[in-house]
Scaffold this active site. Structure first.
Site, PDB file in Angstrom:
ATOM      1  CG  HIS A 261      -2.072   0.941   1.107  1.00 14.57           C
ATOM      2  ND1 HIS A 261      -1.987   2.283   1.359  1.00 14.57           N
ATOM      3  CD2 HIS A 261      -3.339   0.691   0.718  1.00 14.57           C
ATOM      4  CE1 HIS A 261      -3.180   2.825   1.138  1.00 14.57           C
ATOM      5  NE2 HIS A 261      -4.017   1.892   0.747  1.00 14.57           N
ATOM      6  CG  ASP A 317      -8.349  -4.317  -3.183  1.00 18.96           C
ATOM      7  OD1 ASP A 317      -7.580  -3.352  -3.301  1.00 18.96           O
ATOM      8  OD2 ASP A 317      -9.580  -4.241  -3.385  1.00 18.96           O
TER       9      ASP A 317
HETATM   10  C1  SDX Z   1      -6.263  -0.188  -3.040  1.00 16.65           C
HETATM   11  O1  SDX Z   1      -4.490   4.291  -2.168  1.00 16.65           O
HETATM   12  C2  SDX Z   1      -5.433   3.672  -1.566  1.00 16.65           C
HETATM   13  O2  SDX Z   1      -5.832   4.019  -0.496  1.00 16.65           O
HETATM   14  C3  SDX Z   1      -6.030   2.516  -2.318  1.00 16.65           C
HETATM   15  C4  SDX Z   1      -7.036   1.674  -1.529  1.00 16.65           C
HETATM   16  C5  SDX Z   1      -8.355   2.421  -1.317  1.00 16.65           C
HETATM   17  O3  SDX Z   1      -9.085   2.088  -0.358  1.00 16.65           O
HETATM   18  O4  SDX Z   1      -8.691   3.264  -2.200  1.00 16.65           O
HETATM   19  O5  SDX Z   1      -6.468   1.324  -0.271  1.00 16.65           O
HETATM   20  C6  SDX Z   1      -7.409   0.403  -2.285  1.00 16.65           C
HETATM   21  O6  SDX Z   1      -6.079   0.132  -4.195  1.00 16.65           O
HETATM   22  C7  SDX Z   1      -5.305  -1.090  -2.310  1.00 16.65           C
HETATM   23  C8  SDX Z   1      -4.104  -1.528  -3.197  1.00 16.65           C
HETATM   24  C9  SDX Z   1      -4.578  -2.661  -4.144  1.00 16.65           C
HETATM   25  N1  SDX Z   1      -3.515  -2.963  -5.094  1.00 16.65           N
HETATM   26  C10 SDX Z   1      -2.831  -4.162  -5.036  1.00 16.65           C
HETATM   27  O7  SDX Z   1      -3.017  -5.010  -4.155  1.00 16.65           O
HETATM   28  C11 SDX Z   1      -1.814  -4.366  -6.165  1.00 16.65           C
HETATM   29  C12 SDX Z   1      -0.508  -4.942  -5.600  1.00 16.65           C
HETATM   30  N2  SDX Z   1       0.145  -3.851  -4.798  1.00 16.65           N
HETATM   31  C13 SDX Z   1       1.215  -3.135  -5.432  1.00 16.65           C
HETATM   32  O8  SDX Z   1       1.098  -2.973  -6.828  1.00 16.65           O
HETATM   33  C14 SDX Z   1       1.633  -1.899  -4.630  1.00 16.65           C
HETATM   34  O9  SDX Z   1       1.815  -2.296  -3.334  1.00 16.65           O
HETATM   35  C15 SDX Z   1       0.739  -0.666  -4.652  1.00 16.65           C
HETATM   36  C16 SDX Z   1       0.379  -0.235  -6.023  1.00 16.65           C
HETATM   37  C17 SDX Z   1      -0.501  -0.895  -3.872  1.00 16.65           C
HETATM   38  C18 SDX Z   1       1.517   0.467  -3.965  1.00 16.65           C
HETATM   39  O10 SDX Z   1       2.596   0.682  -4.773  1.00 16.65           O
HETATM   40  P1  SDX Z   1       3.721   1.798  -4.509  1.00 16.65           P
HETATM   41  O11 SDX Z   1       3.420   2.575  -3.283  1.00 16.65           O
HETATM   42  O12 SDX Z   1       3.897   2.561  -5.787  1.00 16.65           O
HETATM   43  O13 SDX Z   1       5.001   0.925  -4.199  1.00 16.65           O
HETATM   44  P2  SDX Z   1       5.907   0.223  -5.288  1.00 16.65           P
HETATM   45  O14 SDX Z   1       5.093  -0.522  -6.313  1.00 16.65           O
HETATM   46  O15 SDX Z   1       6.887   1.245  -5.809  1.00 16.65           O
HETATM   47  O16 SDX Z   1       6.686  -0.862  -4.401  1.00 16.65           O
HETATM   48  C19 SDX Z   1       7.638  -0.424  -3.421  1.00 16.65           C
HETATM   49  C20 SDX Z   1       8.456  -1.641  -3.088  1.00 16.65           C
HETATM   50  C21 SDX Z   1       8.978  -2.304  -4.357  1.00 16.65           C
HETATM   51  O17 SDX Z   1      10.258  -2.826  -4.055  1.00 16.65           O
HETATM   52  P3  SDX Z   1      11.507  -2.302  -4.970  1.00 16.65           P
HETATM   53  O18 SDX Z   1      11.126  -2.674  -6.415  1.00 16.65           O
HETATM   54  O19 SDX Z   1      11.528  -0.793  -4.758  1.00 16.65           O
HETATM   55  O20 SDX Z   1      12.670  -3.066  -4.427  1.00 16.65           O
HETATM   56  O21 SDX Z   1       7.644  -2.636  -2.430  1.00 16.65           O
HETATM   57  C22 SDX Z   1       7.554  -3.813  -3.231  1.00 16.65           C
HETATM   58  C23 SDX Z   1       8.066  -3.458  -4.614  1.00 16.65           C
HETATM   59  O22 SDX Z   1       8.768  -4.591  -5.133  1.00 16.65           O
HETATM   60  N3  SDX Z   1       6.135  -4.173  -3.331  1.00 16.65           N
HETATM   61  C24 SDX Z   1       5.689  -5.412  -3.577  1.00 16.65           C
HETATM   62  C25 SDX Z   1       4.288  -5.302  -3.595  1.00 16.65           C
HETATM   63  N4  SDX Z   1       3.929  -4.028  -3.363  1.00 16.65           N
HETATM   64  C26 SDX Z   1       5.083  -3.340  -3.205  1.00 16.65           C
HETATM   65  N5  SDX Z   1       6.338  -6.586  -3.801  1.00 16.65           N
HETATM   66  C27 SDX Z   1       5.553  -7.660  -4.042  1.00 16.65           C
HETATM   67  N6  SDX Z   1       4.201  -7.632  -4.068  1.00 16.65           N
HETATM   68  C28 SDX Z   1       3.541  -6.477  -3.855  1.00 16.65           C
HETATM   69  N7  SDX Z   1       2.193  -6.454  -3.893  1.00 16.65           N
END
Ligand code: SDX
Length: 380
Positions: A261, A317
């Site tokens: 998140h 989610d």
């Molecule tokens: C919702 O914003 C909100 O409030 C949204 C929400 C709402 O109520 O409206 O809460 C609802 O959308 C929840 C999120 C649902 N999405 C997912 O579950 C998709 C999977 N999650 C990721 O894509 C990610 O965690 C995000 C998009 C939610 C957040 O992404 P960020 O803040 O842009 O972080 P990032 O993708 O840059 O990751 C940062 C690090 C990375 O490591 P590095 O590449 O920098 O070494 O954390 C790791 C990522 O690899 N990481 C994950 C991960 N999420 C982050 N690694 C594996 N699996 C994941 N899901």
């Protein structure tokens, strides 16, 4: 002087708000001063929507008046039903939701007004109609007749009724209500930010909500709940979860859906509640497969993220996927159900935006070439 770039607007405060507060370090979500953990167990979706749109929870009389203002709007105009009939049966239901919102705007002779009375009128209509849109499309794509809404039922109850034609049990209605409360509002998440950014041009509400629907559909946002269930279905059993997760984590840029998140650094408080709901439904139904697989995925991710020193936890989610599965919803309906809840948060933010508007227009730092001289096409 090199400019600071905030890609994805990470960490950027675009405005102030009175609607909700997220403490990502403590794992707290507050709707206008009330903790989500209290609201989820004690307030209905209508009470919470009233809270999000006003300054406080309603009195008995205020709630009764609010509900009476919603119920007449459960009914969909015939032209919207006709549009839903024209939608390809295999289209993503969020296309149907987005198109129905556009059709509602096209047929609302007072769509353009952004004075708060008109915005509130449209907000009541959309909040009451989103459940009818989702349920009606589900019926139509399965070759069934649309069911007329029952104004004696709550938003959660009427949604379940319009899906099956049977009055839902109190237990099912309560679970639906909790899920709607938990998904109603979450600050400047992507779809709410989009709604406010679109509204900031002083365009109409329907255009703003149509854009928000498009944003919510994405798998990094509201589409993640469906992506979680698609992953669980693909994995198939508890014993195969670890390999699946390790394979994704071993893939550059791999993301395990339902985890991580932008704000929370600890477990999403909504995920904690939905985990309990999923556990309860698994015990009640005797079908614990999806809950057990979710627990295994959580275990493996916790182990691996701890090793990496990363705070990647289940988000709202993750457990909503198994909850919606055990409630019997088809997987591609999970995001429309998210929209049925989030329309209340979107509207709360539109009231704020239209009341104190500033056009949203960020900048970008140009890194392209300069000083090129034009050549006629036959010289290029
Ligand atoms: C919702 O914003 C909100 O409030 C949204 C929400 C709402 O109520 O409206 O809460 C609802 O959308 C929840 C999120 C649902 N999405 C997912 O579950 C998709 C999977 N999650 C990721 O894509 C990610 O965690 C995000 C998009 C939610 C957040 O992404 P960020 O803040 O842009 O972080 P990032 O993708 O840059 O990751 C940062 C690090 C990375 O490591 P590095 O590449 O920098 O070494 O954390 C790791 C990522 O690899 N990481 C994950 C991960 N999420 C982050 N690694 C594996 N699996 C994941 N899901």
């Amino acid at each position: 002087m090199s400019e600071t770039i905030y890609q994805g607007l990470a960490g950027v405060n675009v405005d102030t708000t009175q609607i909700s507060h997220i403490d990502g370090l403590k794992g707290e979500l507050i709707y206008r001063g009330y903790d989500i953990r209290e609201l989820a167990n004690k307030a209905s979706f209508e009470e919470v929507t009233y809270l999000l749109w006003n300054d406080d929870l309603p009195t008995q009389d205020q709630l009764a008046e609010f509900k009476n203002g919603l119920k007449p709007h459960y009914i969909l105009p015939q032209e919207v039903i006709e549009v839903l009939k024209l939608m390809p049966k295999d289209t993503h239901p969020m296309h149907a939701v987005r198109t129905a919102v556009s059709m509602l705007g096209a047929t609302d002779s007072a769509a353009e007004g952004v004075d708060l009375d008109n915005v509130h009128r449209i907000g009541l209509s959309l909040t009451a109609k989103f459940p009818s849109i989702v349920a009606t499309f589900e019926r139509l794509r399965n070759g069934q007749e649309a069911i007329s809404p029952d104004p004696d039922l709550s938003i959660a109850g009427n949604f379940l009724y319009m899906l099956t034609g049977e009055k839902p049990t109190e237990a099912a209605t309560n679970v639906m209500d909790v899920a709607l409360v938990l998904h109603a509002e979450h600050g400047s998440n992507a779809s709410t930010f989009v709604a406010r950014a679109v509204a900031s041009t002083l365009t109409d509400v329907y255009s703003s909500i149509t854009a928000a629907c498009g944003s919510l559909k994405g798998p990094l946002h509201g589409g993640a709940n469906a992506a979680v269930m698609q992953a669980l279905e693909k994995i198939g059993s508890v014993s195969k979860v670890e390999d699946y997760v390790m394979n994704i984590l071993g893939t550059p840029g791999g993301r395990v859906m339902g985890f991580g998140h932008r704000v929370y650094r600890v477990l999403d408080p909504r995920a904690i509640i939905l985990k309990e709901v999923s556990h309860h439904l698994a015990e009640e139904s005797g079908d614990s497969k999806w809950f057990e697989m979710s627990l295994e995925m959580e275990r493996v991710m916790d182990r691996e993220m701890t090793k990496k020193g990363k705070e990647i936890k289940p988000n709202v989610d993750f457990f909503s996927a198994s909850v919606y599965r055990m409630l019997g919803f088809p997987t591609d309906m999970y995001t429309p159900i998210f929209a049925v809840a989030r329309i209340s948060g979107w509207m709360a933010h539109l009231y704020e935006q239209y009341a104190d508007n500033k056009l949203m227009r960020p900048r970008m730092v140009y890194e392209g070439p300069l000083g090129k001289s034009f050549k006629a096409i036959n010289n290029r």
